[in-house]
Design an enzyme around this catalytic site. Structure first.
Site, PDB file in Angstrom:
ATOM      1  N   GLY A   6       0.821  -1.199   0.000  1.00 41.23           N
ATOM      2  CA  GLY A   6       0.000   0.000   0.000  1.00 41.23           C
ATOM      3  C   GLY A   6       0.855   1.248   0.000  1.00 41.23           C
ATOM      4  O   GLY A   6       0.358   2.364   0.106  1.00 41.23           O
ATOM      5  N   ASN A   7       2.177   1.053  -0.111  1.00 47.09           N
ATOM      6  CA  ASN A   7       3.131   2.153   0.018  1.00 47.09           C
ATOM      7  C   ASN A   7       3.520   2.712  -1.351  1.00 47.09           C
ATOM      8  O   ASN A   7       4.246   2.059  -2.106  1.00 47.09           O
ATOM      9  CB  ASN A   7       4.380   1.643   0.758  1.00 47.09           C
ATOM     10  CG  ASN A   7       5.369   2.750   1.065  1.00 47.09           C
ATOM     11  OD1 ASN A   7       5.311   3.840   0.501  1.00 47.09           O
ATOM     12  ND2 ASN A   7       6.291   2.471   1.962  1.00 47.09           N
ATOM     13  N   PRO A   8       3.056   3.931  -1.685  1.00 46.93           N
ATOM     14  CA  PRO A   8       3.383   4.519  -2.994  1.00 46.93           C
ATOM     15  C   PRO A   8       4.881   4.697  -3.208  1.00 46.93           C
ATOM     16  O   PRO A   8       5.355   4.692  -4.344  1.00 46.93           O
ATOM     17  CB  PRO A   8       2.692   5.888  -2.958  1.00 46.93           C
ATOM     18  CG  PRO A   8       1.717   5.827  -1.834  1.00 46.93           C
ATOM     19  CD  PRO A   8       2.238   4.820  -0.860  1.00 46.93           C
ATOM     20  N   LYS A  40       7.238   2.581  -2.523  1.00 47.48           N
ATOM     21  CA  LYS A  40       7.794   1.347  -3.084  1.00 47.48           C
ATOM     22  C   LYS A  40       7.543   1.290  -4.592  1.00 47.48           C
ATOM     23  O   LYS A  40       8.410   0.896  -5.358  1.00 47.48           O
ATOM     24  CB  LYS A  40       7.196   0.119  -2.391  1.00 47.48           C
ATOM     25  CG  LYS A  40       7.646  -0.038  -0.948  1.00 47.48           C
ATOM     26  CD  LYS A  40       7.156  -1.342  -0.357  1.00 47.48           C
ATOM     27  CE  LYS A  40       7.603  -1.466   1.103  1.00 47.48           C
ATOM     28  NZ  LYS A  40       7.202  -2.742   1.711  1.00 47.48           N
ATOM     29  N   ASP A  84       9.886  -8.196   1.435  1.00 49.42           N
ATOM     30  CA  ASP A  84       9.901  -8.235   2.898  1.00 49.42           C
ATOM     31  C   ASP A  84      11.296  -7.784   3.306  1.00 49.42           C
ATOM     32  O   ASP A  84      12.288  -8.172   2.681  1.00 49.42           O
ATOM     33  CB  ASP A  84       9.599  -9.640   3.425  1.00 49.42           C
ATOM     34  CG  ASP A  84       9.246  -9.603   4.913  1.00 49.42           C
ATOM     35  OD1 ASP A  84       8.446  -8.732   5.312  1.00 49.42           O
ATOM     36  OD2 ASP A  84       9.750 -10.442   5.678  1.00 49.42           O
ATOM     37  N   PHE A 104      12.275   6.121   8.205  1.00 51.72           N
ATOM     38  CA  PHE A 104      11.320   5.526   9.145  1.00 51.72           C
ATOM     39  C   PHE A 104      11.957   4.271   9.714  1.00 51.72           C
ATOM     40  O   PHE A 104      13.085   3.904   9.365  1.00 51.72           O
ATOM     41  CB  PHE A 104      10.001   5.198   8.430  1.00 51.72           C
ATOM     42  CG  PHE A 104      10.164   4.259   7.262  1.00 51.72           C
ATOM     43  CD1 PHE A 104      10.025   2.896   7.407  1.00 51.72           C
ATOM     44  CD2 PHE A 104      10.484   4.754   5.996  1.00 51.72           C
ATOM     45  CE1 PHE A 104      10.197   2.034   6.334  1.00 51.72           C
ATOM     46  CE2 PHE A 104      10.648   3.901   4.909  1.00 51.72           C
ATOM     47  CZ  PHE A 104      10.507   2.533   5.091  1.00 51.72           C
ATOM     48  N   GLY A 105      11.253   3.587  10.591  1.00 50.45           N
ATOM     49  CA  GLY A 105      11.769   2.342  11.150  1.00 50.45           C
ATOM     50  C   GLY A 105      13.079   2.560  11.885  1.00 50.45           C
ATOM     51  O   GLY A 105      13.204   3.456  12.721  1.00 50.45           O
ATOM     52  N   ASP A 146      15.907   3.516  10.579  1.00 48.02           N
ATOM     53  CA  ASP A 146      16.810   4.427   9.852  1.00 48.02           C
ATOM     54  C   ASP A 146      17.654   5.321  10.772  1.00 48.02           C
ATOM     55  O   ASP A 146      18.849   5.507  10.526  1.00 48.02           O
ATOM     56  CB  ASP A 146      16.032   5.302   8.862  1.00 48.02           C
ATOM     57  CG  ASP A 146      15.600   4.540   7.619  1.00 48.02           C
ATOM     58  OD1 ASP A 146      15.991   3.363   7.479  1.00 48.02           O
ATOM     59  OD2 ASP A 146      14.879   5.115   6.797  1.00 48.02           O
ATOM     60  N   ARG A 169      16.423  -2.344  -0.666  1.00 47.92           N
ATOM     61  CA  ARG A 169      15.317  -2.667  -1.573  1.00 47.92           C
ATOM     62  C   ARG A 169      15.687  -2.342  -3.008  1.00 47.92           C
ATOM     63  O   ARG A 169      15.386  -3.105  -3.922  1.00 47.92           O
ATOM     64  CB  ARG A 169      14.044  -1.918  -1.171  1.00 47.92           C
ATOM     65  CG  ARG A 169      12.820  -2.394  -1.967  1.00 47.92           C
ATOM     66  CD  ARG A 169      11.537  -1.690  -1.564  1.00 47.92           C
ATOM     67  NE  ARG A 169      11.233  -1.916  -0.170  1.00 47.92           N
ATOM     68  CZ  ARG A 169      11.348  -0.993   0.790  1.00 47.92           C
ATOM     69  NH1 ARG A 169      11.738   0.225   0.492  1.00 47.92           N
ATOM     70  NH2 ARG A 169      11.067  -1.273   2.029  1.00 47.92           N
TER      71      ARG A 169
END
Length: 200
Positions: free
Chosen positions: A8-10, A12, A72, A155-156, A158, A184
Site C-alpha cells: 500500500g506504500n506509494p 515502493k 519483505d 522511518f523504522g 533508519d 530494496r
C-alpha cells in the site's frame, strides 16, 4: 504489461518505477494494492524474508491474475544472530511502533562494544507470475548500529543505522540518496532483466 506491487506504500512503487526508467524499460504499468480488487491479506508467517515475500507475491498473483512483486525487509543485527530480522516491524510486540522497536533494540544493545555492532538492512523481493514462475532477489545494505537515534528522515530503524562508508545515519540522508543505495533498490535491480524479458 501490468505488474502489481503488493503494497500500500506509494514510495515502493515509485522506487521500482525509477529503477525501470533508468534501465530503459517501457510499457510497464505498475499498480498498488489500492488499484486492484481487494483480496484477503495473506498471513506473513514465514521464517525468512524470502518466505514472507513469496507469500505476499503468490497471494497477489493468484487473486488478481497479474504478475506480482512483493518485498519483505528488516534490520539484521549480527550480535543478535540476525534479529530482529523478519520480526523487525513488531520487535517490541506492537506492530509498526517505530519508537518502541527502536527503544527495545537500543536497550538490548546497550552494553555491546562498538566493534560488535555490525548490522545490515536486508530486503528480499519476489516476483511471481500467474502461471507460477517465481524469481527471488536479495539486497543487503551493510552498516553499523548506532548508540542513539540521529536524523529526521526515513522511518523504522533508519535513525539508528549508519551505512558503511557514511558519516551520517540513514535518517540523515535525503530520500533520493537513500533510494540510490538501499537494500530494496539493490534487490529490485536484480529483477530488472526478468521484467525486461517479460515486457519485451
Amino acid at each position: 504489461m501490468v505488474i502489481l506491487v503488493a503494497s500500500g506504500n506509494p514510495k515502493k512503487l515509485a522506487e521500482l518505477d525509477r529503477i525501470l526508467s533508468e534501465a530503459g524499460i517501457e510499457g510497464v504499468d505498475l499498480r498498488l494494492l489500492s488499484e486492484v480488487d481487494p483480496y484477503p491479506e495473506p498471513v506473513e508467517d514465514g521464517r525468512t524474508f524470502a518466505d514472507n515475500a513469496l507469500i505476499k507475491a503468490r497471494a497477489g498473483a493468484v487473486a488478481t491474475g497479474l504478475v506480482t512483486i512483493a518485498d519483505d525487509s528488516g534490520l539484521a543485527v549480527e550480535e543478535l544472530n540476525g534479529m530482529p530480522g523478519v520480526l523487525s516491524a513488531r520487535w517490541s510486540g506492537d506492530h509498526g511502533n517505530d519508537q518502541a522497536n527502536n527503544d527495545l533494540l537500543l536497550a538490548q544493545m546497550a552494553d555491546v562494544p562498538d566493534e560488535r555492532r555490525s548490522a545490515a538492512f536486508v530486503s528480499v523481493c519476489a516476483l511471481v507470475t500467474p502461471d507460477g514462475a517465481e524469481h527471488v532477489a536479495e539486497g543487503r545494505w551493510e552498516g553499523h548500529f548506532l548508540r542513539e537515534p540521529r536524523g529526521e528522515n526515513g522511518f523504522g530503524y533508519d535513525p539508528l543505522f549508519q551505512p558503511k562508508g557514511e558519516s551520517r545515519s540513514a535518517a540523515e540522508m535525503l530520500p533520493e540518496e537513500k533510494n540510490a543505495v538501499s537494500h530494496r533498490g539493490r534487490a529490485l535491480s536484480q529483477l530488472v532483466p526478468v521484467i525486461a524479458e517479460m515486457a519485451g
